[in-house]
Design an enzyme around this catalytic site. Structure first.
Site, PDB file in Angstrom:
ATOM      1  CG  ASP A 129      -2.467  -0.955   0.754  1.00 23.30           C
ATOM      2  OD1 ASP A 129      -2.811  -1.642  -0.255  1.00 23.30           O
ATOM      3  OD2 ASP A 129      -2.445  -1.544   2.412  1.00 23.30           O
ATOM      4  CG  ASP A 151      -7.185  -1.368  -1.463  1.00 23.17           C
ATOM      5  OD1 ASP A 151      -6.606  -2.817  -1.754  1.00 23.17           O
ATOM      6  OD2 ASP A 151      -5.521  -1.190  -0.934  1.00 23.17           O
TER       7      ASP A 151
END
Length: 196
Positions: A129, A151
């Site tokens: 991330d 995401d």
């Protein structure tokens, strides 16, 4: 209704595959550049506090929930991918459904690839991330979230799927027939006449 013919099975599958591979490639390329160029767990302000790059690895789900059960997310992502591929092969003929499921599949495969092939090992890999947008987390006291390209597509396409379901669009492109107010009034008055 536009009157456009539904997609043929091969066309629906091809559209879903192209979109999924495009999202997967974009996600993995962005993660590669993030790993190569960003310092680990140090904020890099790209546009003030509007867009921050913050490289981290996530063993859990959103907000690092379930960090000790990484394998559960691997199984869940695998199941979602299998269902989408099955739907693509057997049911989807609607362009809107093909687009939504193709983009969703790409996001799922992006994070599933991390789970399968990144450290610390197969099936329990940590998701990369690196995107932080603090302004999005508007609930006081709620922690923000660091996320990635995959995401973004998973969340937006889940919303898209919910909208398609709510408007009554079927996988084959047909729509749920809803009774109009006039039809409901006619049915009500007809039943009242029968009762008399």
């Amino acid at each position: 209704m536009s009157g456009r013919a539904p997609l043929r099975p091969a066309a629906a599958g091809t559209l879903i595959a192209i979109l999924a591979l495009t999202v997967l490639a974009a996600d993995q390329l962005a993660k590669h550049f993030a790993l190569e160029n960003l310092p680990y767990q140090e904020p890099v302000h790209v546009i003030g506090d509007f867009l921050i790059f913050y490289l981290t690895r996530n063993s859990g789900a959103a907000f690092s929930l379930g960090a000790d059960a990484t394998w559960i997310f691997t199984i869940a992502l695998s199941a979602v991918a299998i269902v989408i591929v099955w739907l693509a092969a057997t049911r989807v003929r609607s362009r809107l459904w093909a687009v939504a499921l193709g983009l969703l599949l790409g996001g799922v495969l992006g994070n599933l690839g991390d789970r399968l092939f990144r450290d610390p090992g197969f099936g329990v890999g940590h998701v990369v991330d690196f995107i932080d947008t603090p302004w999005m987390w508007f609930i006081p006291g709620m922690p923000g979230g660091i996320y990635n390209i995959a995401d973004m597509f998973i969340v937006s396409m889940m919303i898209g799927v919910a909208i398609l379901v709510l408007v009554g669009l079927h996988f084959d492109g047909s729509r749920e027939k809803r009774a109009t107010v006039e039809e409901a009034d006619a049915a009500a008055s007809g039943s009242a006449t029968t009762e008399d």
